[in-house]
Design a protein around this motif. Structure first.
Motif, PDB file in Angstrom:
ATOM      1  N   PRO A  76       0.813  -1.226   0.000  1.00  0.00           N
ATOM      2  CA  PRO A  76       0.000   0.000   0.000  1.00  0.00           C
ATOM      3  C   PRO A  76       0.839   1.266   0.000  1.00  0.00           C
ATOM      4  O   PRO A  76       0.443   2.285  -0.570  1.00  0.00           O
ATOM      5  N   THR A  83       0.575   6.929  -6.498  1.00  0.00           N
ATOM      6  CA  THR A  83      -0.514   7.904  -6.568  1.00  0.00           C
ATOM      7  C   THR A  83       0.027   9.328  -6.523  1.00  0.00           C
ATOM      8  O   THR A  83      -0.425  10.210  -7.267  1.00  0.00           O
ATOM      9  N   LEU A 174      -6.499  -8.514   5.917  1.00  0.00           N
ATOM     10  CA  LEU A 174      -6.409  -7.067   6.077  1.00  0.00           C
ATOM     11  C   LEU A 174      -5.188  -6.493   5.373  1.00  0.00           C
ATOM     12  O   LEU A 174      -5.240  -5.384   4.809  1.00  0.00           O
ATOM     13  N   LEU A 177      -6.083  -6.435   1.796  1.00  0.00           N
ATOM     14  CA  LEU A 177      -7.113  -5.416   1.605  1.00  0.00           C
ATOM     15  C   LEU A 177      -6.494  -4.031   1.532  1.00  0.00           C
ATOM     16  O   LEU A 177      -6.891  -3.188   0.703  1.00  0.00           O
ATOM     17  N   GLU A 178      -5.503  -3.753   2.391  1.00  0.00           N
ATOM     18  CA  GLU A 178      -4.827  -2.461   2.357  1.00  0.00           C
ATOM     19  C   GLU A 178      -4.187  -2.215   0.995  1.00  0.00           C
ATOM     20  O   GLU A 178      -4.225  -1.108   0.459  1.00  0.00           O
ATOM     21  N   ASP A 180      -5.135  -3.622  -1.953  1.00  0.00           N
ATOM     22  CA  ASP A 180      -6.150  -3.451  -2.983  1.00  0.00           C
ATOM     23  C   ASP A 180      -6.845  -2.099  -2.842  1.00  0.00           C
ATOM     24  O   ASP A 180      -7.202  -1.462  -3.843  1.00  0.00           O
ATOM     25  N   ASP A 181      -7.042  -1.660  -1.610  1.00  0.00           N
ATOM     26  CA  ASP A 181      -7.618  -0.339  -1.361  1.00  0.00           C
ATOM     27  C   ASP A 181      -6.726   0.740  -1.963  1.00  0.00           C
ATOM     28  O   ASP A 181      -7.199   1.656  -2.661  1.00  0.00           O
ATOM     29  N   ALA A 182      -5.419   0.657  -1.714  1.00  0.00           N
ATOM     30  CA  ALA A 182      -4.484   1.653  -2.246  1.00  0.00           C
ATOM     31  C   ALA A 182      -4.426   1.602  -3.768  1.00  0.00           C
ATOM     32  O   ALA A 182      -4.267   2.646  -4.428  1.00  0.00           O
ATOM     33  N   ALA A 184      -6.940   0.840  -5.691  1.00  0.00           N
ATOM     34  CA  ALA A 184      -8.166   1.493  -6.157  1.00  0.00           C
ATOM     35  C   ALA A 184      -8.019   3.011  -6.133  1.00  0.00           C
ATOM     36  O   ALA A 184      -8.477   3.712  -7.046  1.00  0.00           O
ATOM     37  N   VAL A 185      -7.371   3.532  -5.089  1.00  0.00           N
ATOM     38  CA  VAL A 185      -7.124   4.973  -5.006  1.00  0.00           C
ATOM     39  C   VAL A 185      -6.210   5.413  -6.147  1.00  0.00           C
ATOM     40  O   VAL A 185      -6.421   6.467  -6.773  1.00  0.00           O
ATOM     41  N   ARG A 220     -11.639  -4.574  -8.618  1.00  0.00           N
ATOM     42  CA  ARG A 220     -10.775  -4.934  -7.493  1.00  0.00           C
ATOM     43  C   ARG A 220      -9.910  -6.105  -7.924  1.00  0.00           C
ATOM     44  O   ARG A 220     -10.407  -7.086  -8.483  1.00  0.00           O
ATOM     45  N   TRP A 226     -12.166  -8.304   0.418  1.00  0.00           N
ATOM     46  CA  TRP A 226     -13.074  -7.259   0.869  1.00  0.00           C
ATOM     47  C   TRP A 226     -14.212  -7.836   1.732  1.00  0.00           C
ATOM     48  O   TRP A 226     -15.015  -7.082   2.317  1.00  0.00           O
TER      49      TRP A 226
END
Length: 230
Positions: A76, A83, A174, A177-178, A180-182, A184-185, A220, A226
């Motif tokens: 992440p 990003t 988790l 998930l961190e 994949d979340d990053a 997505a951002v 995702r 998730w």
């Protein structure tokens, strides 16, 4: 007495002369340097991410939750760094961006074979990308190999199914998930930047531009992480 061999200096360790010569940071127009160096550094970080994802897959396959979490932890942060790269590109003027776009011709970030490798390795596999224009035969060979590999998603699924330690399994979930979340951002920031410069116009190399990137932001790479574990 054997003399100690001096350690190579910083520049040699990083192979800076070779790197900067290849990057042409002193040759091209300064706006082009910003654009190209940003994408070059992205590709280096993509390569690092691939190594970590391979290590995560191997750790999950051996049931080593601690190693999987440790290898996932930087991801992440790498995505956050990627990003922030877009913040630098956002300083380009519309005229500078249009000039770069014209100079790129048929070249496009859509042709990043390494990013497709990341998607394929995670489990977001779409063989239609093999026909992307601009891929070399070596690029396609690597992607075809990735399509035949075990994915991180498969390794995670099997790990969760067989792991008796639910707390360890949740730590792995988790950590992924961190990441994949990053990711997505990162996709969303990319879409915002494309919309800023292109509006509804086509992207580089005739790609669909911001519209495609916004749809991609909804995907995702590891959808199963998730969902909380029972």
């Amino acid at each position: 007495m054997i003399a100690e061999t001096a350690a190579p200096p910083y520049g040699q360790v990083l192979r800076l002369d070779e790197l900067l010569r290849t990057a042409r940071v002193h040759d091209d127009d300064v706006d082009h340097v910003l654009f190209l160096a940003t994408h070059q550094s992205c590709e280096i970080l993509f390569a690092v991410a691939l190594r970590h994802l391979e290590e995560i897959r191997a750790a999950l396959d051996t049931g080593d939750a601690d190693r999987a979490v440790r290898r996932a932890a930087p991801l992440p942060r790498l995505m956050a760094t990627l990003t922030r790269h877009f913040d630098g590109l956002a300083t380009l003027t519309p005229a500078a961006f249009e000039g770069i776009r014209t100079a790129l011709g048929d070249a496009s970030g859509f042709q990043s074979a390494q990013f497709r490798e990341i998607e394929f390795l995670c489990g977001l596999r779409d063989s239609r990308y093999l026909t992307t224009g601009g891929f070399t035969e070596e690029d396609r060979a690597r992607l075809e190999a990735r399509l035949g590999e075990r994915t991180v998603a498969e390794a995670y699924r099997d790990f969760v199914d067989t792991c008796a330690d639910r707390a360890a399994a949740e730590r792995v979930r988790l950590a992924l998930l961190e990441f994949d979340d990053a990711a997505a951002v990162w996709r969303a920031r990319h879409a915002v930047l494309a919309e800023r410069f292109l509006g509804t116009a086509v992207g580089t190399a005739g790609s669909e531009g911001a519209g495609y990137l916004w749809r991609a932001a909804l995907r995702r790479m590891l959808p199963e992480v998730w969902t909380p574990l029972p």
